[in-house]
Design a protein around this motif. Sequence first.
Motif, mmCIF file in Angstrom:
data_model
loop_
_atom_site.group_PDB
_atom_site.id
_atom_site.type_symbol
_atom_site.label_atom_id
_atom_site.label_comp_id
_atom_site.label_asym_id
_atom_site.label_seq_id
_atom_site.Cartn_x
_atom_site.Cartn_y
_atom_site.Cartn_z
ATOM 1 N N PRO A 191 1.592 -12.737 1.970
ATOM 2 C CA PRO A 191 1.115 -11.839 3.044
ATOM 3 C C PRO A 191 1.177 -10.354 2.701
ATOM 4 O O PRO A 191 0.412 -9.570 3.275
ATOM 5 C CB PRO A 191 2.050 -12.159 4.220
ATOM 6 N N ASP A 192 2.071 -9.962 1.806
ATOM 7 C CA ASP A 192 2.233 -8.542 1.498
ATOM 8 C C ASP A 192 1.643 -8.167 0.139
ATOM 9 O O ASP A 192 2.000 -7.134 -0.431
ATOM 10 C CB ASP A 192 3.720 -8.163 1.535
ATOM 11 N N ASN A 193 0.728 -8.969 -0.360
ATOM 12 C CA ASN A 193 0.113 -8.679 -1.649
ATOM 13 C C ASN A 193 -0.870 -7.522 -1.474
ATOM 14 O O ASN A 193 -1.917 -7.648 -0.835
ATOM 15 C CB ASN A 193 -0.619 -9.913 -2.181
ATOM 16 N N THR A 194 -0.531 -6.375 -2.029
ATOM 17 C CA THR A 194 -1.335 -5.172 -1.803
ATOM 18 C C THR A 194 -2.731 -5.267 -2.431
ATOM 19 O O THR A 194 -3.690 -4.711 -1.896
ATOM 20 C CB THR A 194 -0.610 -3.934 -2.354
ATOM 21 N N SER A 195 -2.833 -5.969 -3.556
ATOM 22 C CA SER A 195 -4.150 -6.121 -4.190
ATOM 23 C C SER A 195 -5.085 -6.923 -3.300
ATOM 24 O O SER A 195 -6.258 -6.580 -3.134
ATOM 25 C CB SER A 195 -4.013 -6.806 -5.549
ATOM 26 N N VAL A 196 -4.564 -7.986 -2.714
ATOM 27 C CA VAL A 196 -5.389 -8.815 -1.834
ATOM 28 C C VAL A 196 -5.764 -8.032 -0.578
ATOM 29 O O VAL A 196 -6.912 -8.085 -0.116
ATOM 30 C CB VAL A 196 -4.661 -10.121 -1.470
ATOM 31 N N LEU A 197 -4.817 -7.291 -0.024
ATOM 32 C CA LEU A 197 -5.115 -6.478 1.159
ATOM 33 C C LEU A 197 -6.215 -5.461 0.857
ATOM 34 O O LEU A 197 -7.126 -5.248 1.663
ATOM 35 C CB LEU A 197 -3.849 -5.757 1.634
ATOM 36 N N TYR A 198 -6.114 -4.830 -0.293
ATOM 37 C CA TYR A 198 -7.113 -3.833 -0.678
ATOM 38 C C TYR A 198 -8.505 -4.461 -0.766
ATOM 39 O O TYR A 198 -9.486 -3.916 -0.255
ATOM 40 C CB TYR A 198 -6.727 -3.216 -2.021
ATOM 41 N N HIS A 199 -8.574 -5.626 -1.385
ATOM 42 C CA HIS A 199 -9.873 -6.264 -1.561
ATOM 43 C C HIS A 199 -10.404 -6.829 -0.253
ATOM 44 O O HIS A 199 -11.619 -6.845 -0.025
ATOM 45 C CB HIS A 199 -9.773 -7.336 -2.640
ATOM 46 N N ARG A 200 -9.501 -7.290 0.620
ATOM 47 C CA ARG A 200 -9.982 -7.738 1.923
ATOM 48 C C ARG A 200 -10.565 -6.552 2.703
ATOM 49 O O ARG A 200 -11.574 -6.682 3.403
ATOM 50 C CB ARG A 200 -8.870 -8.408 2.724
ATOM 51 N N ALA A 201 -9.932 -5.404 2.575
ATOM 52 C CA ALA A 201 -10.464 -4.213 3.228
ATOM 53 C C ALA A 201 -11.868 -3.900 2.721
ATOM 54 O O ALA A 201 -12.751 -3.489 3.490
ATOM 55 C CB ALA A 201 -9.531 -3.032 2.989
ATOM 56 N N THR A 239 -12.869 -0.667 11.510
ATOM 57 C CA THR A 239 -11.507 -0.673 12.049
ATOM 58 C C THR A 239 -10.610 -1.580 11.223
ATOM 59 O O THR A 239 -9.484 -1.214 10.853
ATOM 60 C CB THR A 239 -11.515 -1.129 13.516
ATOM 61 N N GLY A 240 -11.106 -2.778 10.910
ATOM 62 C CA GLY A 240 -10.337 -3.707 10.097
ATOM 63 C C GLY A 240 -10.100 -3.192 8.698
ATOM 64 O O GLY A 240 -9.010 -3.366 8.127
ATOM 65 N N ALA A 241 -11.112 -2.548 8.135
ATOM 66 C CA ALA A 241 -10.970 -1.996 6.790
ATOM 67 C C ALA A 241 -9.916 -0.902 6.762
ATOM 68 O O ALA A 241 -9.061 -0.864 5.866
ATOM 69 C CB ALA A 241 -12.316 -1.459 6.302
ATOM 70 N N ILE A 242 -9.964 -0.006 7.739
ATOM 71 C CA ILE A 242 -8.986 1.082 7.799
ATOM 72 C C ILE A 242 -7.573 0.523 7.939
ATOM 73 O O ILE A 242 -6.630 1.004 7.283
ATOM 74 C CB ILE A 242 -9.323 2.033 8.966
ATOM 75 N N ALA A 243 -7.423 -0.510 8.758
ATOM 76 C CA ALA A 243 -6.095 -1.116 8.952
ATOM 77 C C ALA A 243 -5.568 -1.702 7.645
ATOM 78 O O ALA A 243 -4.389 -1.518 7.298
ATOM 79 C CB ALA A 243 -6.166 -2.193 10.030
ATOM 80 N N ASP A 244 -6.433 -2.407 6.900
ATOM 81 C CA ASP A 244 -5.993 -3.016 5.640
ATOM 82 C C ASP A 244 -5.723 -1.963 4.569
ATOM 83 O O ASP A 244 -4.747 -2.077 3.809
ATOM 84 C CB ASP A 244 -7.045 -4.009 5.138
ATOM 85 N N PHE A 245 -6.573 -0.946 4.473
ATOM 86 C CA PHE A 245 -6.319 0.124 3.505
ATOM 87 C C PHE A 245 -4.984 0.808 3.811
ATOM 88 O O PHE A 245 -4.190 1.080 2.899
ATOM 89 C CB PHE A 245 -7.445 1.166 3.543
ATOM 90 N N THR A 246 -4.747 1.079 5.074
ATOM 91 C CA THR A 246 -3.519 1.769 5.468
ATOM 92 C C THR A 246 -2.293 0.924 5.161
ATOM 93 O O THR A 246 -1.298 1.431 4.610
ATOM 94 C CB THR A 246 -3.559 2.110 6.972
ATOM 95 N N ARG A 247 -2.358 -0.354 5.490
ATOM 96 C CA ARG A 247 -1.213 -1.241 5.218
ATOM 97 C C ARG A 247 -0.985 -1.381 3.722
ATOM 98 O O ARG A 247 0.157 -1.406 3.246
ATOM 99 C CB ARG A 247 -1.455 -2.617 5.846
ATOM 100 N N CYS A 248 -2.071 -1.466 2.982
ATOM 101 C CA CYS A 248 -1.996 -1.552 1.524
ATOM 102 C C CYS A 248 -1.254 -0.342 0.953
ATOM 103 O O CYS A 248 -0.373 -0.480 0.094
ATOM 104 C CB CYS A 248 -3.411 -1.641 0.974
ATOM 105 N N ILE A 249 -1.577 0.844 1.454
ATOM 106 C CA ILE A 249 -0.917 2.071 0.995
ATOM 107 C C ILE A 249 0.553 2.075 1.407
ATOM 108 O O ILE A 249 1.437 2.406 0.608
ATOM 109 C CB ILE A 249 -1.654 3.303 1.561
ATOM 110 N N ASP A 250 0.829 1.689 2.654
ATOM 111 C CA ASP A 250 2.199 1.697 3.171
ATOM 112 C C ASP A 250 3.108 0.738 2.400
ATOM 113 O O ASP A 250 4.307 0.992 2.248
ATOM 114 C CB ASP A 250 2.209 1.333 4.659
ATOM 115 N N LEU A 251 2.535 -0.362 1.907
ATOM 116 C CA LEU A 251 3.324 -1.342 1.155
ATOM 117 C C LEU A 251 3.521 -0.930 -0.307
ATOM 118 O O LEU A 251 4.201 -1.635 -1.056
ATOM 119 C CB LEU A 251 2.658 -2.718 1.219
#
Length: 625
Positions: free
Chosen positions: A426-436, A446-458
């Motif tokens: 769940p906390d894989n930043t590479s996967v989050l980035y690509h999902r965004a 909105t979803g993209a911004i949320a995933d990019f932000t979480r990716c950066i925060d992690l």
Amino acid sequence: GIFRPSWSLKHSREFWRMAPQSIGMPPVLAAPVAEVAAATASQGGGASSATSFWSTPTGTATAVALGVGGCAAAYFVYSRYKQTDVDDKVTSKDVVDEPVSVDSVPEAAQGSDRGEAPGSDPRSVALAKKSSGNDVFKKKQYPDAAKLYSEAIDAYPDKDETLATFYCNRAACYLHMGEHDSVIQDCTKALELKPKYSKALNRRAQALEALGRKRDALQDYTAIMCIDRALSSSDKKHAAPNQAIGTAIDRVLQALGQELAKERMHTREPVIPATFTLKLFFDGFGQYLTSEQDSAESLKAKIDALDTSNDSSAAKGTLYYRLAMANLKNHCYEETVANVETAIEILKSAPEEENVQATLLDAMSLHGAFQHLQGHMYKANLTFDEVLSRDDKHVPSILRRAIVFLEQSDAKRSLSELERALTLDPDNTSVLYHRAQVKLLMNDHTGAIADFTRCIDLGHGGYSPFLQLAATRHKIGENDKAMDIFTQLKRDFPKEAMVYLYSGQVLLELQKFADAETMFHKALELDPKNPLPLINLGLMEMQLKQNTAAGIKMLRKAVEIEPKCDVGHSQLAHIAMGSNMHDDAVRHLDEVIRLVHSLDEMAMSFALREASLAKKAALAAGYGA
């Protein structure tokens, strides 16, 4: 929007080929380059649409946004005509000349004053047969009309343009009857008598196209366009070129481009993309790339030591994989591919120990990524399938296969794979980035911004999430937030050229041209081997400052410092096409074809190449004079 994901090569390139009108470029930047426009106008060119080869003297220089940063830029040259719903099928009005009265034909075709009875001389007989043929044709009685035209041909005594009309009208009958070889024969005879006979060229082109002779059909359609362009530029009363011809050209180019690209895809030599492209691509994997801490030199020393100690092959294979990762971190991509192939070869023959197999799967997954990057989608999918058959929870392979799915325009399947990867990690930043990235392509901002932000925060670790977050903010009109992100990026990544390049893009969109130019110069200073700043600056010189010579010099410098920069070759090709320098255009397009890796990109490049060759041949034959 102007920014597209950098992790899928196909979609990242779309970012760099957006047309000025689609991104709100100010009119001054979308205007044609004066010097090239003048040169083209003198040869029958014009300027009415920024995306038409026939109407845009400067080609890509006006069709691609000033900000360029991917590695391909090609578009169909006749896309203007796609917007027009033109019925280009054969109609009686289109294919048959209007009935010709005796008074309307040249004197040479009229009955002579030699004492012959009215209507009994061969010319009058032939014209009467032709007139009857027209009447029958309008009733769609094509075989009967063809017979009357044949009688007119047999009766007419001279070899002149009137006889050409008879042949051309009989060809119209044959076209409706599906006798395409006869159409070609009659039109060819008509053209021998009247070389610039557009209707004969059109009918022959339609027959050639029906027989699958696409390149020959394209040549005739292009000749018509050159004839009409020359006439409309010299005679204001002459109507603009028939849009149906543009539609036909576009249709043939698309089919021919796809056909040639499919052939080439099976025989092309694999090419590792340019360094600047891969650097941006792999930055999206963040911390994954920083996992190897040893230097490439120290790992090579350890491999050399194993060679002398006869240590286990498993240890050696692992070291080669680690060396591949070290070279990947250092942007040495040719070496990475060689190292990972060696690692796989060694590890596949090693004992099936758990730790050895884990390294083997990681190596195979990385190899699959490079297969994808070189355009071998099928091979890449086979590699990922093999890895996942051994370990169905191998997250890197699930992620990379998702990238291939998106490259193949299957966004839903790509998103499904990414969701699966996140259930495993769940906390894989590479996967989050690509999902965004996928969400961005699906307009879920909105979803993209949320995933990019979480990716950066992690703690993703790369600059790509910041760049894409800033681009997304800009796309939805939050320009202040976008510029704040760039300010942070310049602080956190002060030596990264891409930060300044993307910042320049946004500033360009905001029409802050001086600031944008400063950013591009800074990017060039930080990375002199990156061709993208030069391309941006070159296009600004041509379009903003109207300095064509300086702009072209910068574009040539770009492909000199990075020969694999296909966006640079594409820009130069379009400029060459716009000024009728078709040999140069073909040379640059050949490079684009060699370098691009997706079928669509290659098909577009082949279409442009065929268009350039066709126009060169048409001009050489005198159709543009």
